[in-house]
Design a protein around this motif. Sequence first.
Motif, PDB file in Angstrom:
ATOM      1  N   ASN A  20      -7.080   9.271  -3.456  1.00 25.05           N
ATOM      2  CA  ASN A  20      -7.998   9.754  -4.485  1.00 25.05           C
ATOM      3  C   ASN A  20      -8.930   8.683  -5.011  1.00 25.05           C
ATOM      4  OD1 ASN A  20      -7.134  12.473  -4.552  1.00 25.05           O
ATOM      5  ND2 ASN A  20      -5.343  11.863  -5.716  1.00 25.05           N
ATOM      6  N   THR A  21      -8.482   7.431  -5.014  1.00 22.16           N
ATOM      7  CA  THR A  21      -9.308   6.358  -5.565  1.00 22.16           C
ATOM      8  C   THR A  21      -9.486   5.230  -4.548  1.00 22.16           C
ATOM      9  OG1 THR A  21      -7.481   5.059  -6.477  1.00 22.16           O
ATOM     10  CG2 THR A  21      -8.377   6.827  -7.881  1.00 22.16           C
ATOM     11  N   GLU A  22     -10.526   4.447  -4.785  1.00 22.22           N
ATOM     12  CA  GLU A  22     -10.794   3.287  -3.935  1.00 22.22           C
ATOM     13  C   GLU A  22      -9.611   2.317  -3.969  1.00 22.22           C
ATOM     14  OE1 GLU A  22     -13.941   0.188  -4.993  1.00 22.22           O
ATOM     15  OE2 GLU A  22     -14.986   1.505  -3.585  1.00 22.22           O
ATOM     16  N   GLN A  23      -9.037   2.115  -5.155  1.00 25.88           N
ATOM     17  CA  GLN A  23      -7.912   1.181  -5.278  1.00 25.88           C
ATOM     18  C   GLN A  23      -6.703   1.657  -4.481  1.00 25.88           C
ATOM     19  OE1 GLN A  23      -8.017  -1.927  -6.640  1.00 25.88           O
ATOM     20  NE2 GLN A  23      -6.086  -2.045  -5.545  1.00 25.88           N
ATOM     21  N   GLU A  24      -6.426   2.959  -4.507  1.00 21.62           N
ATOM     22  CA  GLU A  24      -5.310   3.496  -3.721  1.00 21.62           C
ATOM     23  C   GLU A  24      -5.552   3.300  -2.229  1.00 21.62           C
ATOM     24  OE1 GLU A  24      -5.304   7.515  -5.155  1.00 21.62           O
ATOM     25  OE2 GLU A  24      -3.741   7.113  -6.630  1.00 21.62           O
ATOM     26  N   VAL A  25      -6.796   3.492  -1.791  1.00 21.06           N
ATOM     27  CA  VAL A  25      -7.136   3.265  -0.385  1.00 21.06           C
ATOM     28  C   VAL A  25      -6.890   1.807  -0.029  1.00 21.06           C
ATOM     29  CG1 VAL A  25      -9.008   3.188   1.310  1.00 21.06           C
ATOM     30  CG2 VAL A  25      -8.775   5.164  -0.185  1.00 21.06           C
ATOM     31  N   LEU A  26      -7.364   0.892  -0.868  1.00 21.10           N
ATOM     32  CA  LEU A  26      -7.172  -0.533  -0.594  1.00 21.10           C
ATOM     33  C   LEU A  26      -5.697  -0.909  -0.544  1.00 21.10           C
ATOM     34  CD1 LEU A  26      -9.996  -2.173  -2.708  1.00 21.10           C
ATOM     35  CD2 LEU A  26      -9.796  -2.138  -0.218  1.00 21.10           C
ATOM     36  N   THR A  27      -4.906  -0.356  -1.438  1.00 22.01           N
ATOM     37  CA  THR A  27      -3.469  -0.640  -1.456  1.00 22.01           C
ATOM     38  C   THR A  27      -2.817  -0.185  -0.151  1.00 22.01           C
ATOM     39  OG1 THR A  27      -3.382  -0.483  -3.863  1.00 22.01           O
ATOM     40  CG2 THR A  27      -1.297  -0.195  -2.675  1.00 22.01           C
ATOM     41  N   GLN A  28      -3.109   1.045   0.258  1.00 23.25           N
ATOM     42  CA  GLN A  28      -2.530   1.571   1.497  1.00 23.25           C
ATOM     43  C   GLN A  28      -3.050   0.814   2.719  1.00 23.25           C
ATOM     44  OE1 GLN A  28      -2.668   5.868   1.922  1.00 23.25           O
ATOM     45  NE2 GLN A  28      -2.612   6.103  -0.299  1.00 23.25           N
ATOM     46  N   ALA A  29      -4.343   0.504   2.716  1.00 17.95           N
ATOM     47  CA  ALA A  29      -4.935  -0.207   3.848  1.00 17.95           C
ATOM     48  C   ALA A  29      -4.356  -1.615   3.971  1.00 17.95           C
ATOM     49  CB  ALA A  29      -6.452  -0.267   3.701  1.00 17.95           C
ATOM     50  N   SER A  30      -4.134  -2.265   2.848  1.00 18.65           N
ATOM     51  CA  SER A  30      -3.541  -3.609   2.867  1.00 18.65           C
ATOM     52  C   SER A  30      -2.133  -3.572   3.440  1.00 18.65           C
ATOM     53  CB  SER A  30      -3.512  -4.197   1.456  1.00 18.65           C
ATOM     54  OG  SER A  30      -4.807  -4.426   0.984  1.00 18.65           O
ATOM     55  N   LYS A  31      -1.370  -2.564   3.046  1.00 20.94           N
ATOM     56  CA  LYS A  31      -0.004  -2.413   3.576  1.00 20.94           C
ATOM     57  C   LYS A  31      -0.053  -2.160   5.082  1.00 20.94           C
ATOM     58  CE  LYS A  31       4.213   0.236   3.050  1.00 20.94           C
ATOM     59  NZ  LYS A  31       4.848   1.440   2.525  1.00 20.94           N
ATOM     60  N   HIS A  32      -0.940  -1.292   5.520  1.00 21.49           N
ATOM     61  CA  HIS A  32      -1.093  -0.998   6.948  1.00 21.49           C
ATOM     62  C   HIS A  32      -1.490  -2.262   7.713  1.00 21.49           C
ATOM     63  CE1 HIS A  32      -2.339   1.051  10.645  1.00 21.49           C
ATOM     64  NE2 HIS A  32      -3.464   0.354  10.573  1.00 21.49           N
ATOM     65  N   ALA A  33      -2.463  -2.992   7.186  1.00 22.43           N
ATOM     66  CA  ALA A  33      -2.944  -4.205   7.860  1.00 22.43           C
ATOM     67  C   ALA A  33      -1.808  -5.215   8.034  1.00 22.43           C
ATOM     68  CB  ALA A  33      -4.086  -4.834   7.066  1.00 22.43           C
ATOM     69  N   ARG A  34      -0.993  -5.365   7.008  1.00 19.58           N
ATOM     70  CA  ARG A  34       0.121  -6.318   7.056  1.00 19.58           C
ATOM     71  C   ARG A  34       1.198  -5.857   8.036  1.00 19.58           C
ATOM     72  NH1 ARG A  34       0.532  -6.571   2.136  1.00 19.58           N
ATOM     73  NH2 ARG A  34       2.024  -4.910   1.817  1.00 19.58           N
ATOM     74  N   GLU A  35       1.607  -4.593   7.927  1.00 19.53           N
ATOM     75  CA  GLU A  35       2.730  -4.091   8.724  1.00 19.53           C
ATOM     76  C   GLU A  35       2.376  -3.851  10.186  1.00 19.53           C
ATOM     77  OE1 GLU A  35       4.119  -0.637   6.606  1.00 19.53           O
ATOM     78  OE2 GLU A  35       5.048  -1.849   5.030  1.00 19.53           O
ATOM     79  N   VAL A  36       1.164  -3.390  10.462  1.00 15.42           N
ATOM     80  CA  VAL A  36       0.794  -3.010  11.821  1.00 15.42           C
ATOM     81  C   VAL A  36       0.031  -4.114  12.546  1.00 15.42           C
ATOM     82  CG1 VAL A  36      -0.488  -1.325  13.210  1.00 15.42           C
ATOM     83  CG2 VAL A  36       0.800  -0.563  11.212  1.00 15.42           C
ATOM     84  N   HIS A  37      -0.843  -4.796  11.809  1.00 17.37           N
ATOM     85  CA  HIS A  37      -1.712  -5.780  12.455  1.00 17.37           C
ATOM     86  C   HIS A  37      -1.352  -7.229  12.120  1.00 17.37           C
ATOM     87  CE1 HIS A  37      -4.147  -2.447  13.752  1.00 17.37           C
ATOM     88  NE2 HIS A  37      -4.306  -2.039  12.509  1.00 17.37           N
TER      89      HIS A  37
END
Length: 59
Positions: A20-37
């Motif tokens: 819903n928010t830019e901050q939520e996207v950044l939080t999820q994207a940061s987690k994905h970047a760390r865990e997957v990449h």
Amino acid sequence: MKTLKCRDVGFDCNAEVRANTEQEVLTQASKHAREVHGVDVSPQMAEQIKTKIKDDGVR
């Protein structure tokens, strides 16, 4: 709803983050970047990533 495609920030990855928010996207994207990449998103990277977040108009 805000959307970020992993591919749009330079990874060969079909993941897509929606929130819903830019901050939520950044939080999820940061987690994905760390865990997957294996990438930790710095504040400078986060600013660049924000420019790739799209508002798809769905709520």
